[in-house]
Design a protein around this motif. Structure first.
Motif, short mmCIF file in Angstrom:
data_model
loop_
_atom_site.label_atom_id
_atom_site.label_comp_id
_atom_site.label_asym_id
_atom_site.label_seq_id
_atom_site.Cartn_x
_atom_site.Cartn_y
_atom_site.Cartn_z
N PRO A 1 0.83 -1.21 0.00
CA PRO A 1 0.00 0.00 0.00
C PRO A 1 0.86 1.25 0.00
O PRO A 1 2.07 1.19 0.23
N CYS A 2 0.22 2.40 -0.24
CA CYS A 2 0.87 3.68 -0.02
C CYS A 2 -0.13 4.61 0.66
O CYS A 2 -1.33 4.33 0.70
N LEU A 3 0.39 5.68 1.22
CA LEU A 3 -0.45 6.67 1.89
C LEU A 3 -0.50 7.91 1.01
O LEU A 3 0.53 8.38 0.53
N ALA A 4 -1.70 8.43 0.78
CA ALA A 4 -1.86 9.65 0.00
C ALA A 4 -2.39 10.76 0.89
O ALA A 4 -3.39 10.58 1.58
N LEU A 5 -1.70 11.89 0.89
CA LEU A 5 -2.19 13.10 1.53
C LEU A 5 -2.73 13.98 0.41
O LEU A 5 -1.97 14.51 -0.39
N LEU A 6 -4.04 14.09 0.36
CA LEU A 6 -4.71 14.85 -0.70
C LEU A 6 -5.10 16.20 -0.12
O LEU A 6 -5.92 16.29 0.81
N VAL A 7 -4.53 17.28 -0.67
CA VAL A 7 -4.75 18.61 -0.12
C VAL A 7 -5.12 19.57 -1.26
O VAL A 7 -4.29 19.87 -2.12
N SER A 8 -6.38 20.02 -1.28
CA SER A 8 -6.83 20.90 -2.34
C SER A 8 -7.77 21.95 -1.78
O SER A 8 -7.97 22.06 -0.57
N GLY A 9 -8.39 22.72 -2.68
CA GLY A 9 -9.31 23.76 -2.25
C GLY A 9 -10.56 23.22 -1.60
O GLY A 9 -11.14 23.86 -0.72
N GLY A 10 -10.97 22.04 -1.99
CA GLY A 10 -12.21 21.48 -1.46
C GLY A 10 -12.04 20.24 -0.61
O GLY A 10 -13.00 19.78 0.01
N HIS A 11 -10.81 19.68 -0.58
CA HIS A 11 -10.62 18.40 0.10
C HIS A 11 -9.28 18.37 0.84
O HIS A 11 -8.27 18.84 0.32
N GLY B 1 -2.85 17.11 -5.05
CA GLY B 1 -3.83 18.17 -4.94
C GLY B 1 -3.17 19.52 -5.08
O GLY B 1 -1.94 19.65 -4.98
N GLY B 2 -3.97 20.56 -5.30
CA GLY B 2 -3.43 21.89 -5.59
C GLY B 2 -2.49 22.43 -4.54
O GLY B 2 -1.48 23.08 -4.86
N VAL B 3 -2.77 22.18 -3.25
CA VAL B 3 -1.93 22.72 -2.18
C VAL B 3 -0.59 21.99 -2.12
O VAL B 3 0.36 22.47 -1.50
N ALA B 4 -0.47 20.84 -2.78
CA ALA B 4 0.81 20.13 -2.81
C ALA B 4 1.89 20.95 -3.50
O ALA B 4 3.09 20.69 -3.32
N ALA B 5 1.47 21.95 -4.30
CA ALA B 5 2.44 22.82 -4.96
C ALA B 5 3.02 23.86 -4.01
O ALA B 5 3.94 24.59 -4.37
N ASN B 6 2.49 23.95 -2.79
CA ASN B 6 2.97 24.93 -1.81
C ASN B 6 4.40 24.61 -1.39
O ASN B 6 4.72 23.47 -1.05
N SER B 7 5.26 25.62 -1.40
CA SER B 7 6.68 25.39 -1.16
C SER B 7 6.97 24.90 0.26
O SER B 7 7.81 24.01 0.45
N ARG B 8 6.30 25.46 1.25
CA ARG B 8 6.58 25.06 2.63
C ARG B 8 6.06 23.65 2.92
O ARG B 8 6.71 22.86 3.61
N LEU B 9 4.89 23.33 2.39
CA LEU B 9 4.33 21.99 2.60
C LEU B 9 5.27 20.93 2.03
O LEU B 9 5.58 19.93 2.69
N SER B 10 5.71 21.13 0.80
CA SER B 10 6.58 20.13 0.18
C SER B 10 7.93 20.04 0.90
O SER B 10 8.48 18.94 1.08
N ALA B 11 8.48 21.18 1.34
CA ALA B 11 9.78 21.17 2.02
C ALA B 11 9.69 20.46 3.37
O ALA B 11 10.55 19.63 3.72
N LEU B 12 8.64 20.76 4.14
CA LEU B 12 8.50 20.14 5.45
C LEU B 12 8.17 18.65 5.31
O LEU B 12 8.63 17.83 6.12
N ALA C 1 -9.05 27.34 3.51
CA ALA C 1 -8.49 28.21 4.55
C ALA C 1 -7.52 29.22 3.94
O ALA C 1 -7.50 30.39 4.33
N TYR C 2 -6.73 28.78 2.97
CA TYR C 2 -5.82 29.71 2.29
C TYR C 2 -6.60 30.84 1.61
O TYR C 2 -6.23 32.02 1.70
N ASP C 3 -7.68 30.51 0.94
CA ASP C 3 -8.47 31.53 0.25
C ASP C 3 -9.08 32.52 1.24
O ASP C 3 -9.10 33.74 0.99
#
Length: 343
Positions: A134-144, A273-284, A171-173
């Motif tokens: 299996p793998c784990l997916a963290l899905l982070v977007s505007g609606g989910h 998801g769209g928020v995965a493009a966020n620089s701090r999220l990907s770095a952390l 929350a970002y919006d």
């Protein structure tokens, strides 16, 4: 070789993707066209469903034409069609589903009603190849905002955690509006945060207490905390507020995701998801996954946001797994749960 056409119209992007599925199961992305109506929604501070639906009507056929020109193919080369049938805005979904049914009937090829959420996970396979099971997916977007256990991308996805109120992108919006930054809020907050101090303000981390649900999320309180801070401080450093807010979001998302992977014994994590493009999220995420010995996969930014390529990729997985195609009376399902990969 099998050619899959993917159509995405769940929100404010009209996405058309074309993928080639080889006999060994490998995928090649041949075209990825996206027409966004975000500028039409910016003055309202959020997506207006009727505006989005009309924009899809105007953009869909021209986007299909551009995609096939890019791929160097004809419509007659298509072997299967996948379309987002949910979740999403009802009217927007209906535009894509109606078009897909028309193309499938005209070309006499199988139609697959695909779930938008696993599509985001499937996007990663276009860049990094097959997912381990299996793998784990963290899905982070505007609606989910969800944590998913993916045992089989085509047939078995289990939600193990989700937001109980606002999604991270939502929350970002909302925080961008509080700070008088442009819509959508993700990119301007990310840009401001790079200039600010993430430790300037200690904003709350929702649902991180010892008795809280370990894999669920909550960002409504964080949004309110930012609003109260802005209301009570005459001198406002927008960059510091943005950086502190973003740090709180990335901290909770990555901590809970790494905890879930560790406790479930899963060695690979996909952030999508769209928020995965966020620089701090990907770095952390990279930092914490490295410390925990977890293999991290993040698609390139173009594949993180809504697009037709991810739906074509999911369609390819459905074809390869021998999943039964959808009937031509397929309809939109705005509340489709993530566990139902295809309809």
């Amino acid at each position: 070789m099998t050619i899959i056409l993917g159509i995405e119209s769940s929100c404010d992007e009209t996405g058309i993707g074309i993928v080639r599925l080889a006999s060994d199961g490998s995928l090649t992305l041949l075209a990825d066209e996206v027409a966004s109506s975000v500028d039409q929604h910016a003055r309202f501070g959020g997506v207006v469903p009727e505006v989005a639906s009309r924009a899809h009507l105007e953009a869909l056929v021209p986007s299909v034409t551009r995609a096939f020109a890019t791929a160097g193919l004809e419509l007659s080369d298509v072997d299967a069609i996948a379309v987002t049938c949910g979740p999403g805005l009802a009217g927007a979904l209906l535009v894509g589903v109606s078009a897909a049914k028309a193309y499938a009937a005209a070309l006499d090829v199988p139609l697959y009603g695909a779930n938008h959420l696993p599509g985001h996970v499937a996007a990663d396979t276009l860049e990094h190849g097959p997912l381990p099971s299996p793998c784990l997916a963290l899905l982070v977007s505007g609606g989910h905002t969800q944590l998913l256990r993916v045992d089989d991308l085509a047939t078995k996805i289990t939600e193990i955690g989700s937001t109980i109120d606002d999604a991270a992108g939502e929350a970002y919006d909302k925080v961008a509006r509080i700070l008088d930054l442009p819509y959508p809020g993700g990119p301007p907050i990310d840009a401001a945060a790079r200039r600010g101090d993430p430790d300037a303000i200690r904003f709350p981390r929702g649902l991180t207490g010892p008795r809280d649900a370990p894999y669920d999320f909550s960002f409504s309180g964080l949004k309110t905390a930012v609003a109260r801070w802005v209301e009570t401080h005459d001198e406002l450093d927008v960059d510091d507020v943005a950086a502190s807010f973003q740090e709180a979001v990335a901290d909770v998302l990555t901590a809970k995701a790494v905890r879930a992977a560790t406790e479930l014994g899963i060695g690979t994590m996909v952030v999508s998801g769209g928020v995965a493009a966020n620089s701090r999220l990907s770095a952390l995420a990279r930092e914490r996954c490295a410390d925990a010995g977890i293999d991290l996969r993040v698609p390139r930014p173009r594949l993180c946001t809504d697009n037709g390529a991810m739906i074509a990729a999911l369609g390819a997985h459905l074809v390869a797994a021998g999943v039964r195609p959808s009937a031509l009376d397929l309809s939109a399902s705005p509340g489709l749960p993530v566990s139902i990969v295809s309809v």
